[in-house]
Design an enzyme around this catalytic site. Structure first.
Site, PDB file in Angstrom:
ATOM      1  N   HIS A 161       0.824  -1.218   0.000  1.00  0.00           N
ATOM      2  CA  HIS A 161       0.000   0.000   0.000  1.00  0.00           C
ATOM      3  C   HIS A 161       0.852   1.259   0.000  1.00  0.00           C
ATOM      4  O   HIS A 161       0.567   2.221  -0.708  1.00  0.00           O
ATOM      5  CB  HIS A 161      -0.899   0.015   1.236  1.00  0.00           C
ATOM      6  CG  HIS A 161      -2.143  -0.782   1.053  1.00  0.00           C
ATOM      7  ND1 HIS A 161      -2.594  -1.675   1.990  1.00  0.00           N
ATOM      8  CD2 HIS A 161      -3.012  -0.816   0.037  1.00  0.00           C
ATOM      9  CE1 HIS A 161      -3.697  -2.225   1.546  1.00  0.00           C
ATOM     10  NE2 HIS A 161      -3.979  -1.722   0.370  1.00  0.00           N
ATOM     11  N   ARG A 174      -9.740  -5.394 -10.827  1.00  0.00           N
ATOM     12  CA  ARG A 174      -9.483  -6.569  -9.976  1.00  0.00           C
ATOM     13  C   ARG A 174     -10.447  -6.520  -8.789  1.00  0.00           C
ATOM     14  O   ARG A 174     -10.196  -5.813  -7.809  1.00  0.00           O
ATOM     15  CB  ARG A 174      -8.042  -6.566  -9.469  1.00  0.00           C
ATOM     16  CG  ARG A 174      -6.979  -6.869 -10.514  1.00  0.00           C
ATOM     17  CD  ARG A 174      -5.609  -6.916  -9.852  1.00  0.00           C
ATOM     18  NE  ARG A 174      -4.585  -7.488 -10.691  1.00  0.00           N
ATOM     19  CZ  ARG A 174      -3.679  -6.783 -11.371  1.00  0.00           C
ATOM     20  NH1 ARG A 174      -3.666  -5.462 -11.302  1.00  0.00           N
ATOM     21  NH2 ARG A 174      -2.761  -7.396 -12.099  1.00  0.00           N
ATOM     22  N   ARG A 208     -13.432  -7.938 -13.887  1.00  0.00           N
ATOM     23  CA  ARG A 208     -13.068  -9.357 -13.789  1.00  0.00           C
ATOM     24  C   ARG A 208     -13.691  -9.942 -12.530  1.00  0.00           C
ATOM     25  O   ARG A 208     -13.606  -9.330 -11.456  1.00  0.00           O
ATOM     26  CB  ARG A 208     -11.540  -9.485 -13.709  1.00  0.00           C
ATOM     27  CG  ARG A 208     -11.089 -10.925 -13.584  1.00  0.00           C
ATOM     28  CD  ARG A 208      -9.591 -11.029 -13.602  1.00  0.00           C
ATOM     29  NE  ARG A 208      -8.995 -10.636 -12.335  1.00  0.00           N
ATOM     30  CZ  ARG A 208      -7.678 -10.638 -12.106  1.00  0.00           C
ATOM     31  NH1 ARG A 208      -6.838 -10.961 -13.062  1.00  0.00           N
ATOM     32  NH2 ARG A 208      -7.203 -10.284 -10.930  1.00  0.00           N
ATOM     33  N   GLU A 225      -4.354 -16.863 -19.254  1.00  0.00           N
ATOM     34  CA  GLU A 225      -3.212 -16.723 -18.346  1.00  0.00           C
ATOM     35  C   GLU A 225      -2.685 -18.078 -17.883  1.00  0.00           C
ATOM     36  O   GLU A 225      -1.809 -18.153 -17.037  1.00  0.00           O
ATOM     37  CB  GLU A 225      -3.576 -15.823 -17.165  1.00  0.00           C
ATOM     38  CG  GLU A 225      -4.841 -16.200 -16.431  1.00  0.00           C
ATOM     39  CD  GLU A 225      -5.195 -15.223 -15.306  1.00  0.00           C
ATOM     40  OE1 GLU A 225      -4.333 -14.439 -14.876  1.00  0.00           O
ATOM     41  OE2 GLU A 225      -6.346 -15.279 -14.842  1.00  0.00           O
ATOM     42  N   ASN A 255       1.225 -11.906 -16.278  1.00  0.00           N
ATOM     43  CA  ASN A 255       1.823 -12.181 -14.957  1.00  0.00           C
ATOM     44  C   ASN A 255       1.719 -13.666 -14.646  1.00  0.00           C
ATOM     45  O   ASN A 255       2.686 -14.310 -14.223  1.00  0.00           O
ATOM     46  CB  ASN A 255       1.103 -11.403 -13.846  1.00  0.00           C
ATOM     47  CG  ASN A 255       1.097  -9.913 -14.087  1.00  0.00           C
ATOM     48  OD1 ASN A 255       1.896  -9.416 -14.853  1.00  0.00           O
ATOM     49  ND2 ASN A 255       0.191  -9.204 -13.451  1.00  0.00           N
ATOM     50  N   ASP A 256       0.521 -14.200 -14.844  1.00  0.00           N
ATOM     51  CA  ASP A 256       0.338 -15.627 -14.564  1.00  0.00           C
ATOM     52  C   ASP A 256       0.797 -16.499 -15.718  1.00  0.00           C
ATOM     53  O   ASP A 256       1.309 -17.595 -15.497  1.00  0.00           O
ATOM     54  CB  ASP A 256      -1.129 -15.925 -14.223  1.00  0.00           C
ATOM     55  CG  ASP A 256      -1.420 -15.614 -12.767  1.00  0.00           C
ATOM     56  OD1 ASP A 256      -0.619 -16.025 -11.918  1.00  0.00           O
ATOM     57  OD2 ASP A 256      -2.425 -14.948 -12.480  1.00  0.00           O
ATOM     58  N   ARG A 275       5.737 -16.311  -9.238  1.00  0.00           N
ATOM     59  CA  ARG A 275       5.890 -14.886  -9.565  1.00  0.00           C
ATOM     60  C   ARG A 275       6.307 -14.049  -8.368  1.00  0.00           C
ATOM     61  O   ARG A 275       6.699 -12.901  -8.516  1.00  0.00           O
ATOM     62  CB  ARG A 275       4.600 -14.343 -10.203  1.00  0.00           C
ATOM     63  CG  ARG A 275       3.393 -14.362  -9.318  1.00  0.00           C
ATOM     64  CD  ARG A 275       2.104 -14.122 -10.105  1.00  0.00           C
ATOM     65  NE  ARG A 275       1.602 -12.772  -9.990  1.00  0.00           N
ATOM     66  CZ  ARG A 275       0.404 -12.375 -10.423  1.00  0.00           C
ATOM     67  NH1 ARG A 275      -0.411 -13.220 -11.030  1.00  0.00           N
ATOM     68  NH2 ARG A 275       0.000 -11.148 -10.270  1.00  0.00           N
ATOM     69  N   CYS A 299      -3.268  -7.569 -20.255  1.00  0.00           N
ATOM     70  CA  CYS A 299      -3.445  -6.774 -19.039  1.00  0.00           C
ATOM     71  C   CYS A 299      -2.422  -7.131 -17.962  1.00  0.00           C
ATOM     72  O   CYS A 299      -2.556  -6.717 -16.820  1.00  0.00           O
ATOM     73  CB  CYS A 299      -4.865  -6.901 -18.493  1.00  0.00           C
ATOM     74  SG  CYS A 299      -5.295  -8.566 -17.989  1.00  0.00           S
TER      75      CYS A 299
HETATM   76  C1  PEP Z   1      -2.121 -11.527 -14.837  1.00  0.00           C
HETATM   77  O1  PEP Z   1      -2.023 -12.665 -14.364  1.00  0.00           O
HETATM   78  O2  PEP Z   1      -1.349 -11.086 -15.726  1.00  0.00           O
HETATM   79  C2  PEP Z   1      -3.153 -10.616 -14.361  1.00  0.00           C
HETATM   80  C3  PEP Z   1      -3.362  -9.449 -14.919  1.00  0.00           C
HETATM   81  O3  PEP Z   1      -3.867 -10.996 -13.274  1.00  0.00           O
HETATM   82  P1  PEP Z   1      -3.332 -10.875 -11.759  1.00  0.00           P
HETATM   83  O4  PEP Z   1      -2.039 -10.115 -11.778  1.00  0.00           O
HETATM   84  O5  PEP Z   1      -4.407 -10.190 -11.008  1.00  0.00           O
HETATM   85  O6  PEP Z   1      -3.153 -12.307 -11.389  1.00  0.00           O
HETATM   86 MG    MG Z   2      -3.612 -13.457 -13.172  1.00  0.00          MG
END
Ligand code: PEP
Ligand code: MG
Length: 580
Positions: free
Chosen positions: A190, A297, A334, A432, A455-456, A466, A503
Site C-alpha cells: 500500500h 481486480r 473481472r 493466463e 503475470n500468470d 511470480r 493486461c
Molecule cells: C495476470 O495474471 O497477468 C493478471 C493481470 O492478473 P493478476 O495479476 O491479477 O493475477
Molecule cells: Mg492473473
C-alpha cells in the site's frame, strides 16, 4: 561512495540530501521502572486518543484525494489500536511490572509482529506491518512528538528508511520529499502504491541502505532503473546529471502527448487502458487519459472489507467505476480472483500449492451463490455504461461453459426481478494459463474478447513462482515459449474476429509493448501511471517496424529471452531515443 541496486517502484530521477527517517537500530525505546503506574496508564490513554485522531485525519485525507468511497487502509490501524487483548497486555506490563508505557507498547507490538510475520497466510503476514506502523505512531506520541512523524528536515530531501508505511507517505509535507528509498518493501504494498500515485520517485529493496546513510548525505536516486548512490563522486554526479536531464526532457515530452489516444506513429489504434481496484484513485485515470478500464481486480473489495461484500456494496463499487469515466468508455470487470497470494483474513484454505489450487474461477464455480451475487452486481452496473465481464484463470472449456451457465441464471434472476442490465454485455476470458492459450481456438468460439494475463502466463509457462525472488531470473516475459503462446492466442482470437488485449505487467514495459503490438495485440492495460510512458513509445514507432520486430522475435531460432529482450530494446531506442 556506495551504490545500491533495488527495485524501481515509482519513476523519476532525483538528487538531494538524505533524511534518515529510521533504520532498524533506531527503533528501541528505553526500559524504565515507573513509580506511578496509574499515571503511566493515563499517559498511554492520552497518547492513544491522539493517535486515533491522527489516523482518522489521515484516513480522511486519503479519501479526499483517492475519490473512493472507502479505500480504508487505516481501518486496520484503528482496530489494532482498540484491540482489547493488546491493550490488556500493555496494562499488565505497566501495572504489574511497572514498566513505562513506550516500552510496554513496543514489547507487545514486537510480540504480535513476530507472530504475524511468521504466518504462512500472506494477508496476515502483511498485517505485521500495520502493527509496526500503528505502534510506532503511538510510541512517538508517547514521546511527545506532536506530528507523530519526526520529520525535521528544513529543505527538500530524499527520505531513507528501513520500510515505508502508508501513514508516513501521507504525513510528510509533499513539497519536502524528493524521493523515497527503503531497505525493504514490495512493489504492490500500500505504501508504494500511494508513493506512486503521488508521483514521488521511489526505490525499495535496497537491503542495507539505511544502515550506511546519515542525514545530510548526498543521494542520487534513479526511480526508473532502481539504483541509489550515497555520497557519489564527481563522475557519478556528472553521469546522473545527464540521466536527470534526459529524464526531465522525457517527462515533459510525456506530458505533451498525454491527451492523445494510444496509437502507432502511422495511426494504428492501440487503446491504452488502466488496471484498477477498489484502492485506485480514479482521478488518476482522467489525468493520463486512460481509454477505459482494461482490468478491474474485484478481489481487492473482499480483501479491503475482509469479508464477502454484499450485492449492493458490489453494485455500488462497480457502478462508481463506470460513472467516473465518460459514457461509452469500456470498463472490464473481472470476477473474483481470490486465492494464490490474494486471500482474506477469514480464508481458511490450507493448500500446499495455492497458485495451483482452489483459486479464482475454480473457487467461484464451487461457490455458486457467491458467484451469482457477483455476476448480478456486475450486470447491474452494466445498466450505467459499457461494462465487459471477464473470467480469470480459465483452463478448460468446461469452466467457461459452466461460468456462462451461471451468468445466464444471474441474468434470469435480474429479469425476473425487473432490474435493468445490458443484455448484450460482452463476456471474455483471461488467457493466463498455458492450457487456455493452447485451446484458444475453442475458447474463442464462445468469447467476445480475450485478455492475456502475462503475470500468470509467465508463471505457469516457466514454472516460476511470480513472488519468489530466488527464481526471479527465470521470470522472463520475452521467453520464446511465452511469446509463442501469446502469438497463438492472437491468431485464434483474430480468426474468430475477437479482440485480444494484454493486461499483465509486461504491457507496461515500452519495449515489450512494441513487440506485443507487432504481434497483433489490440489493446494494452496497465497501472495508470505507466500509460504516458507506453503511449509515448508507441506513438513514435510505425506499425510495420513493430510487425517486423515481432516476426524476427518469433522466427529467431535459438533465441533466448535475453536476446529477444535486446532486440526489443534496440527497436525502442532507435525510434524513441529519449528512452535509451
Ligand atoms: C495476470 O495474471 O497477468 C493478471 C493481470 O492478473 P493478476 O495479476 O491479477 O493475477
Ligand atoms: Mg492473473
Amino acid at each position: 561512495m556506495h551504490t545500491f541496486c533495488g527495485t524501481a517502484v515509482s519513476r523519476g530521477f532525483v538528487s538531494g540530501p538524505a533524511y534518515l527517517l529510521r533504520n532498524a537500530a533506531s527503533e528501541t525505546v528505553p526500559e524504565l521502572t515507573v513509580d506511578d503506574p496509574e499515571a503511566e496508564m493515563a499517559r498511554l490513554k492520552a497518547a492513544t486518543e491522539v493517535t486515533r485522531q491522527q489516523i482518522a485525519s489521515l484516513s480522511a485525507e486519503l479519501k479526499k484525494w483517492s475519490g473512493n468511497p472507502d479505500p480504508d487502509i487505516f481501518s486496520g490501524h484503528l482496530m489494532m489500536l482498540e484491540d482489547p487483548v493488546i491493550r490488556a497486555e500493555c496494562a499488565t506490563l505497566i501495572r504489574e511490572q511497572r514498566r513505562n508505557a513506550e516500552y510496554a507498547v513496543q514489547q507487545v507490538a514486537a510480540k504480535y509482529m513476530t507472530v504475524l510475520s511468521e504466518m504462512d497466510d500472506p494477508y496476515l503476514k502483511e498485517r505485521s506491518k500495520d502493527v509496526a506502523d500503528v505502534s510506532r505512531r503511538l510510541i512517538r506520541n508517547l514521546l511527545g512528538n506532536e506530528t507523530a512523524i519526526p520529520f525535521a528536515a528544513d529543505k527538500p530531501c530524499i527520505v531513507v528508511t528501513d520500510e515505508l508505511t502508508p501513514s508516513e507517505v501521507l504525513s510528510f509535507p509533499k513539497r519536502m520529499v524528493l524521493g523515497f528509498a527503503a531497505d525493504r518493501g514490495s512493489a504492490t504494498s500500500h505504501a508504494i502504491l500511494l508513493a506512486r500515485a503521488l508521483g514521488i520517485p521511489t526505490v525499495v529493496g535496497l537491503r542495507t541502505l539505511s544502515t550506511v546513510t546519515h542525514t545530510g548525505d548526498l543521494i542520487l536516486l534513479d526511480g526508473s532503473r532502481g539504483s541509489v548512490t550515497v555520497n557519489p563522486d564527481a563522475a557519478a554526479r556528472a553521469a546522473f546529471a545527464k540521466l536527470q536531464e534526459r529524464g526531465r526532457a522525457l517527462e515533459t515530452a510525456l506530458e505533451a502527448g498525454q491527451d492523445q489516444p494510444g496509437m502507432t506513429a502511422d495511426g494504428h489504434a492501440v487503446p491504452l487502458y488502466a488496471n484498477v481496484d477498489v484502492n485506485t484513485a480514479m482521478s488518476s485515470l482522467h489525468q493520463v487519459h486512460a481509454e477505459g478500464i482494461g482490468l478491474y481486480r474485484t478481489e481487492y473489495l473482499w480483501i479491503a472489507l475482509n469479508r464477502e461484500p454484499t450485492e449492493a456494496e458490489q453494485t455500488e463499487a462497480y457502478t462508481q467505476a463506470v460513472r467516473t469515466l465518460p459514457p461509452g468508455t469500456p470498463v472490464t470487470i473481472r470476477v473474483l480472483d481470490l486465492g494464490g497470494d490474494k486471500l482474506t483474513r477469514q480464508d481458511d484454505r490450507q493448500e500446499d500449492n495455492p497458485f495451483l489450487g482452489n483459486r479464482s474461477i475454480r473457487f467461484l464455480l464451487r461457490h455458486p451463490e457467491t458467484f451469482r451475487t457477483q455476476l448480478r452486481a456486475i450486470l447491474r452496473a452494466s445498466a450505467h455504461g459499457t461494462v465487459q465481464l471477464m473470467y480469470p484463470m480459465i483452463a478448460t472449456l468446461d469452466e467457461l461453459l459452466a461460468a456462462n451457465r451461471e451468468l445466464e441464471r444471474a441474468k434470469e434472476e435480474l429479469t425476473q426481478a425487473g432490474i435493468p442490465f445490458d443484455h448484450a454485455i460482452k463476456v471474455g476470458s483471461m488467457i493466463e494459463i498455458p492450457a487456455a492459450a493452447l485451446i484458444a481456438e475453442d475458447l474463442a468460439e464462445i468469447c467476445d474478447f480475450f485478455s492475456i494475463g502475462t503475470n500468470d502466463l509467465i508463471q505457469y509457462t516457466l514454472a516460476v513462482d511470480r513472488l519468489n525472488e530466488a527464481v526471479s531470473n527465470l521470470y522472463q516475459p520475452t521467453h520464446p515459449a511465452v511469446l509463442r503462446l501469446i502469438d497463438r492466442t492472437v491468431r485464434a482470437g483474430h480468426a474468430k474476429g475477437i479482440r485480444v488485449s494484454v493486461c499483465g505487467e509486461a504491457a507496461a514495459d515500452p519495449a515489450i509493448a512494441i513487440l506485443l503490438v507487432g504481434m497483433g495485440i489490440d489493446g494494452l492495460s496497465m497501472s495508470s501511471n505507466l500509460i504516458p510512458l507506453v503511449k509515448y513509445a508507441l506513438r513514435a514507432v510505425p506499425l510495420a517496424e513493430a510487425q517486423s520486430l515481432a516476426r524476427q522475435c518469433l522466427e529467431a531460432r535459438g533465441a533466448t529471452a535475453k536476446t529477444i529482450e535486446t532486440m526489443c530494446r534496440e527497436v525502442l531506442v532507435r525510434w524513441v531515443p529519449a528512452m535509451r
